[in-house]
Enzyme design. Structure first.
Site, mmCIF file in Angstrom:
data_model
loop_
_atom_site.group_PDB
_atom_site.id
_atom_site.type_symbol
_atom_site.label_atom_id
_atom_site.label_comp_id
_atom_site.label_asym_id
_atom_site.label_seq_id
_atom_site.Cartn_x
_atom_site.Cartn_y
_atom_site.Cartn_z
ATOM 1 N N ASP A 1 46.608 32.698 1.742
ATOM 2 C CA ASP A 1 47.852 32.079 2.205
ATOM 3 C C ASP A 1 48.965 32.150 1.142
ATOM 4 O OD1 ASP A 1 46.660 30.392 0.461
ATOM 5 O OD2 ASP A 1 46.818 28.591 1.701
ATOM 6 N N ASP B 1 60.290 52.471 -18.929
ATOM 7 C CA ASP B 1 61.231 52.580 -17.811
ATOM 8 C C ASP B 1 61.241 51.209 -17.149
ATOM 9 O OD1 ASP B 1 62.616 53.094 -15.480
ATOM 10 O OD2 ASP B 1 61.608 55.007 -15.076
ATOM 11 N N HIS C 1 60.657 66.618 -12.556
ATOM 12 C CA HIS C 1 61.396 65.759 -11.615
ATOM 13 C C HIS C 1 62.882 66.090 -11.676
ATOM 14 C CE1 HIS C 1 62.834 63.090 -14.863
ATOM 15 N NE2 HIS C 1 61.600 63.053 -15.337
ATOM 16 N N HIS D 1 69.234 59.735 -9.259
ATOM 17 C CA HIS D 1 69.264 59.268 -7.868
ATOM 18 C C HIS D 1 70.383 58.246 -7.762
ATOM 19 C CE1 HIS D 1 67.204 55.714 -9.552
ATOM 20 N NE2 HIS D 1 66.435 56.577 -10.184
ATOM 21 N N HIS E 1 66.227 53.341 -5.790
ATOM 22 C CA HIS E 1 66.572 54.671 -5.260
ATOM 23 C C HIS E 1 67.451 54.373 -4.059
ATOM 24 C CE1 HIS E 1 62.653 56.495 -7.109
ATOM 25 N NE2 HIS E 1 63.535 56.116 -8.004
ATOM 26 N N GLU F 1 68.676 60.964 -15.839
ATOM 27 C CA GLU F 1 67.386 60.696 -16.476
ATOM 28 C C GLU F 1 66.520 61.936 -16.695
ATOM 29 O OE1 GLU F 1 64.513 58.709 -13.846
ATOM 30 O OE2 GLU F 1 66.152 58.341 -12.460
ATOM 31 N N TYR G 1 57.693 66.218 -20.635
ATOM 32 C CA TYR G 1 56.336 65.642 -20.643
ATOM 33 C C TYR G 1 55.358 66.757 -20.981
ATOM 34 C CZ TYR G 1 59.384 62.722 -17.883
ATOM 35 O OH TYR G 1 60.468 61.991 -17.463
ATOM 36 N N ARG H 1 61.604 60.377 -21.797
ATOM 37 C CA ARG H 1 62.665 60.333 -20.787
ATOM 38 C C ARG H 1 63.757 59.425 -21.333
ATOM 39 N NH1 ARG H 1 59.854 59.340 -16.790
ATOM 40 N NH2 ARG H 1 59.994 57.104 -16.403
ATOM 41 N N GLU I 1 67.116 57.503 -19.746
ATOM 42 C CA GLU I 1 67.753 57.224 -18.451
ATOM 43 C C GLU I 1 68.848 56.183 -18.588
ATOM 44 O OE1 GLU I 1 65.115 55.434 -15.501
ATOM 45 O OE2 GLU I 1 66.486 56.029 -13.911
HETATM 46 N N1 GLY Z 1 62.443 53.663 -12.328
HETATM 47 C C1 GLY Z 1 62.442 54.534 -11.233
HETATM 48 C C2 GLY Z 1 63.181 55.755 -11.514
HETATM 49 O O1 GLY Z 1 63.552 55.988 -12.647
HETATM 50 O O2 GLY Z 1 63.483 56.507 -10.642
HETATM 51 MN MN MN Z 2 65.619 56.195 -12.106
HETATM 52 MN MN MN Z 3 63.719 54.541 -14.169
#
Ligand code: GLY
Ligand code: MN
Ligand code: MN
Length: 434
Positions: free
Chosen positions: A36, A256, A346, A350, A357, A381, A385, A402, A404
């Site tokens: 619950d 991140d 990647h 975005h 996103h 970003e 890797y 990365r 970003e």
């Molecule tokens: N933290 C999700 C992205 O960087 O897209």
């Molecule tokens: Mn992102």
């Molecule tokens: Mn991110």
């Protein structure tokens, strides 16, 4: 912070875009976590964007054309329940506080919705987003259809209301940007805090706790997504979030993490050495990713197409991969073959907003990348890797980086909302030295 006129103006804009017909926009359901206990409640972004209303069990109806009105369905005021679960507005108070033309009990939906659907030319609704709501809306439509012999008509078809709202959400207002700047500032402060905190031997979750501490003490209501706190090889798993390994002397730490304030997300990644000092190999890869990010951000400006920052980042990264002997051949050859994807798999960003996103198309109707315009917000970003592999020099193994930032498109260039999070090697090492 609540700006009633802004939310009313959005409803008017949507009603205008509909032209004729009725829109139905429910908020998210509460979700059981176990037995619950519920997950922390998060409203639906479309519903919130049009109402500012954060309670569960609510639904917005907009009627375009001559009727031109907005109706909220929400939970009843219930003093008994409020003793257990806290304040709820109830229809009357919500109507005034949030500027609706009419408001009714959520319990009246099944009685009133078939009546509201009668003789509406079009229905705007997010079919397919939630099967329980789909079934309910279908039953309301079927009730209208059974009355056709008495001369009433049901909407001809269903258009996706999200398509209209997505275009609106893509361009942030001054009010939204205020909130996004706050979200960005809090997240940047949390990343700086982590740089001061981290020492070899700590656990990744201890660092995650520093983020949560900084988010909540600063007034953010939640992390915007599950934080990635990835030491050493874990950084090469793109969506790593176990956050339960020990941080080793000599490794990098990729974090991140962003927060949410009044629904708006920040989304920052920083990568820094656990012991405060980049090794020569780490430095080489870091400088490359940073150069790629700077080149990408330089392409964020009104009139440039969506993919320009990605192309700029890729151009820098691919040349760097060749120089570091990670990739072989000419730049065009590496781009053509896609061999760079072993290290950069990647895209470079975005849209960012109520959803991390965020809503909005990336291509126009002709299938071309859409043009960036003033008021759009996006992330930039790039990363690199490097998993252990026979074709990779060993000193690069397990380096995952990365960087970003969150960026606002302005008329002639852009504004980096997350500037306050250090990202040059000199700034990071200085902060970590204390
Ligand atoms: N933290 C999700 C992205 O960087 O897209
Ligand atoms: Mn992102
Ligand atoms: Mn991110």
């Amino acid at each position: 912070m609540f700006n009633l006129n802004e939310f009313k103006a959005r409803r008017h804009q949507l009603i205008k875009a509909m032209g004729d017909g009725i829109a139905i926009v429910p908020t998210s359901p509460e979700l059981i976590r176990n037995r619950d206990s519920h997950y922390a409640y998060r409203f639906d972004s479309y519903f919130y964007y049009l109402t500012g209303f954060k309670e569960p069990e609510a639904l917005l109806v907009l009627i375009a054309g001559e009727e031109n009105k907005s109706i909220l369905f929400c939970r009843d005021k219930d003093v008994e329940r409020e003793i257990w679960d806290g304040f709820r507005y109830g229809a009357d108070a919500a109507k005034h506080a949030f500027g609706f033309d009419e408001a009714y009990s959520f319990n009246a939906l099944d009685e009133l919705m078939p009546k509201l659907l009668v003789n509406q030319a079009n229905l705007f609704y997010s079919l397919g987003a939630d099967s329980a709501w789909d079934a309910r809306v279908t039953s309301w439509l079927n009730q209208v259809k059974t009355q056709t012999r008495s001369g009433v008509s049901a909407p001809d078809g269903i258009s996706d209301v999200r398509k209209l709202v997505d275009e609106m959400r893509l361009y942030k207002s001054a009010y939204e940007l205020d909130v996004m700047r706050q979200s960005a500032e809090i997240a940047a402060r949390a990343h700086t805090r982590a740089m001061r905190f981290v020492r070899p031997g700590q656990m990744e979750y201890e660092v995650e706790a520093e983020f949560l501490h900084e988010f909540y003490r600063s007034g953010a209501q939640a992390p915007a997504y599950t934080s990635i706190v990835a030491g050493g090889a874990n950084a090469c798993t793109l969506h790593y979030n176990a956050n339960n390994s020990r941080l080793n002397d000599g490794d990098l730490l990729l974090i991140d993490a962003g927060c949410e304030i009044d629904g708006y997300a920040s989304d920052i990644t920083r990568t820094f050495p656990v012991n405060g000092k980049f090794s020569p190999a780490q430095k080489d890869v870091y400088e490359l990713v940073l150069a790629a990010q700077v080149a990408a951000i330089a392409k964020v400006a009104s009139g440039n197409h969506w993919n320009a920052p990605h192309e700029a980042a890729l151009d820098v990264l691919v040349q760097g991969f060749i120089d570091m002997k990670l990739c072989h051949g000419s730049k065009d050859g590496v781009l053509e073959s896609g061999s760079y994807r072993q290290f950069y798999m990647h895209r470079t960003g975005h849209w960012l907003g109520l959803d991390v996103h965020d809503a909005g198309e990336y291509k126009d109707k002709a299938g071309d990348w859409r043009k960036l315009g003033s008021g759009m917000t996006l992330t930039v970003e790039p990363g690199c890797y490097i998993r252990p592999a026979d074709n990779v020099p060993e000193h690069f193994w397990n380096i995952g980086i990365r960087i970003e930032d969150d960026v606002l498109v302005t008329n002639d260039s852009c504004e980096v909302l997350t500037m306050a999070a250090p990202k040059t090697i000199a700034d990071i090492e200085a902060i970590m030295r204390g």
